[in-house]
Design a protein around this motif. Structure first.
Motif, PDB file in Angstrom:
ATOM      1  N   VAL A 156       0.820  -1.210   0.000  1.00  0.00           N
ATOM      2  CA  VAL A 156       0.000   0.000   0.000  1.00  0.00           C
ATOM      3  C   VAL A 156       0.861   1.270   0.000  1.00  0.00           C
ATOM      4  N   ASP A 157       2.052   1.186   0.490  1.00  0.00           N
ATOM      5  CA  ASP A 157       2.949   2.343   0.557  1.00  0.00           C
ATOM      6  C   ASP A 157       3.509   2.636  -0.833  1.00  0.00           C
ATOM      7  N   SER A 158       3.867   3.888  -1.064  1.00  0.00           N
ATOM      8  CA  SER A 158       4.470   4.240  -2.352  1.00  0.00           C
ATOM      9  C   SER A 158       5.879   3.677  -2.480  1.00  0.00           C
ATOM     10  N   SER A 159       6.476   3.301  -1.363  1.00  0.00           N
ATOM     11  CA  SER A 159       7.798   2.684  -1.377  1.00  0.00           C
ATOM     12  C   SER A 159       7.737   1.341  -0.647  1.00  0.00           C
ATOM     13  N   PRO A 160       7.429   0.251  -1.368  1.00  0.00           N
ATOM     14  CA  PRO A 160       7.305  -1.057  -0.720  1.00  0.00           C
ATOM     15  C   PRO A 160       8.589  -1.507  -0.018  1.00  0.00           C
ATOM     16  N   THR A 161       9.722  -1.137  -0.555  1.00  0.00           N
ATOM     17  CA  THR A 161      10.990  -1.527   0.067  1.00  0.00           C
ATOM     18  C   THR A 161      11.113  -0.907   1.448  1.00  0.00           C
ATOM     19  N   CYS A 162      10.767   0.356   1.553  1.00  0.00           N
ATOM     20  CA  CYS A 162      10.845   1.059   2.842  1.00  0.00           C
ATOM     21  C   CYS A 162       9.831   0.477   3.832  1.00  0.00           C
ATOM     22  N   SER A 163       8.611   0.238   3.396  1.00  0.00           N
ATOM     23  CA  SER A 163       7.598  -0.290   4.312  1.00  0.00           C
ATOM     24  C   SER A 163       7.940  -1.720   4.729  1.00  0.00           C
ATOM     25  N   SER A 164       8.523  -2.511   3.830  1.00  0.00           N
ATOM     26  CA  SER A 164       8.902  -3.875   4.213  1.00  0.00           C
ATOM     27  C   SER A 164      10.008  -3.854   5.265  1.00  0.00           C
ATOM     28  N   ARG A 165      10.906  -2.894   5.161  1.00  0.00           N
ATOM     29  CA  ARG A 165      11.963  -2.765   6.174  1.00  0.00           C
ATOM     30  C   ARG A 165      11.371  -2.418   7.536  1.00  0.00           C
ATOM     31  N   LYS A 166      10.449  -1.489   7.558  1.00  0.00           N
ATOM     32  CA  LYS A 166       9.822  -1.085   8.821  1.00  0.00           C
ATOM     33  C   LYS A 166       9.055  -2.243   9.455  1.00  0.00           C
ATOM     34  N   ILE A 167       8.275  -2.937   8.640  1.00  0.00           N
ATOM     35  CA  ILE A 167       7.479  -4.057   9.157  1.00  0.00           C
ATOM     36  C   ILE A 167       8.396  -5.171   9.640  1.00  0.00           C
ATOM     37  N   ALA A 168       9.430  -5.493   8.859  1.00  0.00           N
ATOM     38  CA  ALA A 168      10.369  -6.557   9.244  1.00  0.00           C
ATOM     39  C   ALA A 168      11.081  -6.217  10.544  1.00  0.00           C
ATOM     40  N   ASP A 169      11.458  -4.953  10.706  1.00  0.00           N
ATOM     41  CA  ASP A 169      12.125  -4.548  11.948  1.00  0.00           C
ATOM     42  C   ASP A 169      11.212  -4.736  13.161  1.00  0.00           C
ATOM     43  N   GLU A 170       9.912  -4.562  12.957  1.00  0.00           N
ATOM     44  CA  GLU A 170       8.955  -4.756  14.045  1.00  0.00           C
ATOM     45  C   GLU A 170       8.694  -6.239  14.322  1.00  0.00           C
ATOM     46  N   ILE A 171       8.642  -7.053  13.281  1.00  0.00           N
ATOM     47  CA  ILE A 171       8.320  -8.477  13.424  1.00  0.00           C
ATOM     48  C   ILE A 171       9.514  -9.305  13.887  1.00  0.00           C
ATOM     49  N   PHE A 172      10.705  -8.900  13.498  1.00  0.00           N
ATOM     50  CA  PHE A 172      11.899  -9.717  13.723  1.00  0.00           C
ATOM     51  C   PHE A 172      12.097 -10.169  15.172  1.00  0.00           C
ATOM     52  N   PRO A 173      11.951  -9.294  16.181  1.00  0.00           N
ATOM     53  CA  PRO A 173      12.125  -9.775  17.565  1.00  0.00           C
ATOM     54  C   PRO A 173      11.163 -10.912  17.934  1.00  0.00           C
ATOM     55  N   PHE A 174       9.986 -10.916  17.349  1.00  0.00           N
ATOM     56  CA  PHE A 174       9.028 -11.983  17.625  1.00  0.00           C
ATOM     57  C   PHE A 174       9.489 -13.298  17.001  1.00  0.00           C
ATOM     58  N   ILE A 175      10.095 -13.225  15.818  1.00  0.00           N
ATOM     59  CA  ILE A 175      10.609 -14.433  15.163  1.00  0.00           C
ATOM     60  C   ILE A 175      11.723 -15.049  16.004  1.00  0.00           C
ATOM     61  N   LEU A 176      12.555 -14.204  16.596  1.00  0.00           N
ATOM     62  CA  LEU A 176      13.625 -14.715  17.457  1.00  0.00           C
ATOM     63  C   LEU A 176      13.084 -15.464  18.665  1.00  0.00           C
ATOM     64  N   ASN A 177      11.875 -15.121  19.072  1.00  0.00           N
ATOM     65  CA  ASN A 177      11.283 -15.765  20.250  1.00  0.00           C
ATOM     66  C   ASN A 177      10.387 -16.954  19.918  1.00  0.00           C
ATOM     67  N   ILE A 178      10.287 -17.321  18.661  1.00  0.00           N
ATOM     68  CA  ILE A 178       9.514 -18.512  18.293  1.00  0.00           C
ATOM     69  C   ILE A 178      10.365 -19.728  18.625  1.00  0.00           C
ATOM     70  N   PRO A 179       9.899 -20.576  19.534  1.00  0.00           N
ATOM     71  CA  PRO A 179      10.758 -21.648  20.025  1.00  0.00           C
ATOM     72  C   PRO A 179      10.938 -22.841  19.083  1.00  0.00           C
ATOM     73  N   LEU A 180       9.966 -23.114  18.212  1.00  0.00           N
ATOM     74  CA  LEU A 180      10.045 -24.315  17.376  1.00  0.00           C
ATOM     75  C   LEU A 180      10.327 -23.973  15.920  1.00  0.00           C
ATOM     76  N   ARG A 181      11.189 -24.775  15.326  1.00  0.00           N
ATOM     77  CA  ARG A 181      11.519 -24.592  13.912  1.00  0.00           C
ATOM     78  C   ARG A 181      10.269 -24.683  13.046  1.00  0.00           C
ATOM     79  N   SER A 182       9.408 -25.623  13.332  1.00  0.00           N
ATOM     80  CA  SER A 182       8.201 -25.807  12.517  1.00  0.00           C
ATOM     81  C   SER A 182       7.336 -24.544  12.524  1.00  0.00           C
ATOM     82  N   GLN A 183       7.296 -23.840  13.653  1.00  0.00           N
ATOM     83  CA  GLN A 183       6.512 -22.612  13.735  1.00  0.00           C
ATOM     84  C   GLN A 183       7.182 -21.481  12.952  1.00  0.00           C
ATOM     85  N   ARG A 184       8.522 -21.390  13.044  1.00  0.00           N
ATOM     86  CA  ARG A 184       9.247 -20.372  12.274  1.00  0.00           C
ATOM     87  C   ARG A 184       9.061 -20.616  10.782  1.00  0.00           C
TER      88      ARG A 184
END
Length: 187
Positions: free
Chosen positions: A11-39
């Protein structure tokens, strides 16, 4: 969730920029996913290739002792191949070869996502051009110019050989079948 994330990127005019922002927000949660199957479920069902590529890039940056400062490219993927370590350490009962299997799985996924993103941006560049200019663009693309940053097949073979020998030191020989298959796919 995956559809909402995909829409948020696009939806953003710059998908690369918005993907970076979203990934930066989601990434700490991925680090806390305990099982490989869930990741893997999260990453494999991701609709946005751009977001998946960015999340995997962050994951490999996190696993490197010295993170790369270059932008996402095949060269950076080869850097990860040479410098990444076993990614996440949640599952103590997980065999070491399964952790290396996960690394290979994510490297393959990163490579496929990166190629998909590059192709999508090339197509968008082509479609955004006026009809009269598209022929010139096709001629330019047909004659690739060598650049200093171009990677040769020999570079790839050497990096793969180094990576394989690093795995061989840790895991011994022969590799489990899953590892052999993923190495072949990556190559």
């Amino acid at each position: 969730l995956q559809r909402m994330l995909s829409i948020a990127v696009e939806v953003d005019s710059s998908p690369t920029c918005s993907s970076r922002k979203i990934a930066d927000e989601i990434f700490p949660f991925i680090l806390n996913i305990p099982l490989r199957s869930q990741r893997e479920a999260l990453l494999n069902t991701m609709e946005s290739q751009l977001l998946r590529c960015r999340l995997l890039e962050l994951l490999f940056q996190h696993s490197c002792d010295v993170p790369s400062t270059s932008s996402m490219s095949l060269d950076k993927i080869l850097y990860f191949l040479s410098h990444c370590s076993v990614l996440l350490h949640f599952e103590d009962e997980t065999a070491l070869w399964q952790r290396w299997d996960e690394i290979l799985q994510y490297l393959n996924l990163l490579l496929m996502s990166h190629q998909s993103v590059v192709m999508a941006f090339s197509l968008a560049e082509y479609l955004w051009r006026p009809l009269g200019d598209r022929g010139d663009l096709m001629i330019q693309k047909a004659k690739p110019r060598c650049q200093d940053s171009d990677i040769s097949h020999l570079d790839i073979q050497l990096k793969m050989k180094d990576f394989t020998s690093q795995m061989q030191k840790v895991l011994g020989w022969p590799f489990p079948l899953q590892i052999q298959e993923k190495l072949y796919m990556l190559q």
